[in-house]
Design an enzyme around this catalytic site. Structure first.
Site, PDB file in Angstrom:
ATOM      1  N   LYS A 112       0.692  -1.125  -0.051  1.00  0.00           N
ATOM      2  CA  LYS A 112      -0.077  -0.044   0.094  1.00  0.00           C
ATOM      3  C   LYS A 112       0.979   1.247   0.011  1.00  0.00           C
ATOM      4  CE  LYS A 112      -3.884   0.068   2.698  1.00  0.00           C
ATOM      5  NZ  LYS A 112      -4.559  -0.120   3.849  1.00  0.00           N
ATOM      6  N   ASP A 151     -12.760   5.300  20.283  1.00  0.00           N
ATOM      7  CA  ASP A 151     -12.742   6.371  21.045  1.00  0.00           C
ATOM      8  C   ASP A 151     -13.441   7.391  19.970  1.00  0.00           C
ATOM      9  OD1 ASP A 151     -11.516   8.932  21.846  1.00  0.00           O
ATOM     10  OD2 ASP A 151     -10.356   9.024  19.971  1.00  0.00           O
ATOM     11  N   ASP A 153     -13.493  11.517  19.535  1.00  0.00           N
ATOM     12  CA  ASP A 153     -12.827  12.822  18.877  1.00  0.00           C
ATOM     13  C   ASP A 153     -11.576  12.257  18.052  1.00  0.00           C
ATOM     14  OD1 ASP A 153     -14.409  14.011  21.174  1.00  0.00           O
ATOM     15  OD2 ASP A 153     -13.690  15.881  20.370  1.00  0.00           O
ATOM     16  N   ASP A 159     -11.474  16.559  15.662  1.00  0.00           N
ATOM     17  CA  ASP A 159     -11.839  16.977  17.088  1.00  0.00           C
ATOM     18  C   ASP A 159     -12.715  17.914  17.293  1.00  0.00           C
ATOM     19  OD1 ASP A 159     -11.009  17.274  19.758  1.00  0.00           O
ATOM     20  OD2 ASP A 159      -9.252  18.670  19.342  1.00  0.00           O
ATOM     21  N   THR A 187     -15.577   7.226  25.034  1.00  0.00           N
ATOM     22  CA  THR A 187     -15.135   8.552  24.837  1.00  0.00           C
ATOM     23  C   THR A 187     -15.092   9.351  26.152  1.00  0.00           C
ATOM     24  OG1 THR A 187     -15.927  10.529  23.785  1.00  0.00           O
ATOM     25  CG2 THR A 187     -17.720   9.265  24.563  1.00  0.00           C
ATOM     26  N   ASP A 358      -7.842  21.110  25.099  1.00  0.00           N
ATOM     27  CA  ASP A 358      -8.348  21.446  26.538  1.00  0.00           C
ATOM     28  C   ASP A 358      -7.463  20.366  27.293  1.00  0.00           C
ATOM     29  OD1 ASP A 358      -9.339  18.928  25.785  1.00  0.00           O
ATOM     30  OD2 ASP A 358     -11.348  20.127  25.343  1.00  0.00           O
ATOM     31  N   LYS A 366     -10.060   4.750  30.255  1.00  0.00           N
ATOM     32  CA  LYS A 366     -10.675   3.833  29.370  1.00  0.00           C
ATOM     33  C   LYS A 366     -10.343   2.459  29.678  1.00  0.00           C
ATOM     34  CE  LYS A 366     -11.139   7.533  25.878  1.00  0.00           C
ATOM     35  NZ  LYS A 366     -11.104   7.634  24.522  1.00  0.00           N
ATOM     36  N   ASP A 407      -6.766   7.589  19.037  1.00  0.00           N
ATOM     37  CA  ASP A 407      -5.665   8.562  18.374  1.00  0.00           C
ATOM     38  C   ASP A 407      -4.756   8.740  19.696  1.00  0.00           C
ATOM     39  OD1 ASP A 407      -7.911  10.061  19.629  1.00  0.00           O
ATOM     40  OD2 ASP A 407      -6.388  11.717  19.247  1.00  0.00           O
TER      41      ASP A 407
END
Ligand code: IMP
Ligand code: MG
Length: 450
Positions: A112, A151, A153, A159, A187, A358, A366, A407
């Site tokens: 790829k 997850d 965002d 985001d 999340t 933030d 998590k 991420d």
């Protein structure tokens, strides 16, 4: 005292994945020896030869690392194992849930990304990260993927954005559900009511409701876990926002139920005061937000950007203070794609992380959020199979059958990192990469069926 060591530690250890860096360094040697061009112009034949040679050497290295992981895994199940070669070379490498077919995954990614054909750019962090993702998907897709958690965002949407009906991720998630894979959206976004999650995920929820391909049981195979591990919602087509809150008493694990409200409040009080100090001492353009299970700082005015360095400093500062007060424990997870927990937990677990714009400190993390999904679907499966004669004991979905996609996998100031202690993981960098990853899953499933 801020020693050189501490600066290095903060800059390097927290902001690098040592396993990926190590593999990248191994691949740099054949790159230097075989890929560097000899002159300004090379003919096609010598380019092809160089690419073939680089490919062979890269693949050999990946096979060697794969064998080292096999050896590491064989030792991790022993009662008092001697350190593996991998453990000595990469001390942060933790136990693995599955073996990783790295050679096959490298060949797949090389087709790829044409890594071996590059003459000037060595195999990069992203090349290695994507090879690890493919290897992990090959491993769990071998008929064993039961639960995929995502997850929000940066993974499902950009985001701060929402999962709109036009997102290419939606049909791919429906295809997973059609294959009876359970879905958890895990999340950090912490809303106490369904409308907040509906606003972020409405495209997916409405697509599930409208889908003619999913049967009612398959439609039920999705839960939303908000605030890392604090609010659980199940799919409910007749409810106003297609979601129904599940009372905490129905899903808290015994360990989570033992976190006292007083300890939670005390931890958030300390975090709040540390965050206020950061706003003051660094003169941050930010204001404080306090919730029942989280405290954070967000830009003020809202369109202002807080510098990345300030966000990271704030995370490390608050994390340190909370650890020193011994009120909380930041769960340890290992620095590898697929690791099981190694450190005992004490105090109320928390997760301090840099959300990009933030900083938030959440109760739990998590690893707990994904673990609740594993238990929830494990219990549902047991209830579905139980008849009057035999009631099977609910067993949670295991780590090797779970894949968390996120991420944020740097060791400090990242919230998906914690999921590594309860399941296998894939580290993506954008929603577009999530699309590619879901296509890879479909691709491997198709090949397996063929
Ligand atoms: P995730 O990427 O889905 O885990 O979401 C992380 C983002 O959710 C953070 O960067 C915040 O902008 C947002 N957020 C909203 N409420 C909360 C909260 O209570 N805790 C942590 N993050 C929150
Ligand atoms: Mg994220």
């Amino acid at each position: 005292m801020t020693t050189r060591y501490r600066v290095e530690y903060a800059l390097k250890t927290h902001r690098r994945d040592q396993f990926i860096e190590w593999v990248k360094a191994l691949l740099a040697v054949p790159f230097v020896l075989y890929s560097q061009p000899a002159g300004v112009v090379s003919d096609d034949e010598s380019l092809e030869q160089a690419a073939a040679e680089a490919h062979r050497r890269y693949a050999e290295i990946m096979r060697d690392v794969e064998n080292m992981i096999d050896d590491h895994m064989a030792r991790q199940s022993l009662p008092s194992p001697l350190p593996s070669k991998l453990g000595m070379l990469v001390p942060t490498a933790g136990p693995f849930f599955t073996r990783l077919p790295l050679e096959a995954a490298f060949k797949y990614q090389d087709r790829k990304r044409h890594i071996s054909s590059r003459r000037y750019v060595a195999p990069s962090f992203n090349d290695v990260r994507l090879v690890l993702n493919s290897a992990q998907i090959m491993a769990v897709n071998n008929g064993s993927l039961q639960l995929a958690t995502f997850d929000g965002d940066v993974t499902l949407y950009e985001d701060g954005q929402n999962l709109e009906p036009s997102s290419p991720i939606i049909p791919r998630m429906l295809a997973l559900m059609k294959n009876n894979v359970k879905i958890g959206i895990v999340t950090a976004a912490g809303y106490t009511t369904a409308d907040g999650y509906y606003a972020r995920l409405h495209g997916l929820l409405e697509a599930i409701a409208a889908s003619p391909d999913l049967d009612p049981i398959q439609k039920q195979n999705i839960v939303i876990m908000g605030g890392e591990a604090n609010y659980l919602f199940e799919y409910s087509p007749s409810s106003p926002h297609r979601l129904a809150p599940v009372p905490r008493a129905d899903w808290l694990t015994p360990e989570m139920a033992s976190w006292s409200e007083a300890d939670i409040k005390a931890l958030l009080d300390v975090a709040e005061s540390a965050l206020r100090d950061c706003i003051r001492t660094m003169n941050l353009p930010a204001r404080l937000i306090r919730k029942d299970r989280a405290v954070g700082i967000i830009p003020d005015p809202p369109d202002m950007r807080i510098a990345r360095e300030s966000l990271e400093e704030t995370v490390l500062n608050v994390q340190r203070i909370l650890e020193l007060t011994s009120l909380g424990s930041a769960t340890q997870a290992s620095n590898t794609v697929s690791a099981t927990p190694s450190t005992p937990r004490k105090g109320v677990p928390f997760c301090a992380f840099n959300g990009g714009r933030d900083v938030f400190v959440d109760i739990g993390d998590k690893s707990w959020g994904v673990a609740v999904c594993q238990e929830w679907f494990g219990r549902r499966a047991a209830a579905a199979t139980a008849d009057s004669a035999s009631v099977s004991a609910p067993s949670p979905i295991k780590g090797e059958h779970t894949l968390h996609v996120g991420d944020q996998f740097l060791s400090a100031g990242s919230n998906d990192f914690k999921a590594r202690s309860v399941g296998t993981t894939a580290w993506i960098a954008s929603p577009a990469e999530t699309v590619d990853l879901l296509d890879e899953i479909a691709d491997f499933t198709k090949k397996k069926l063929a």
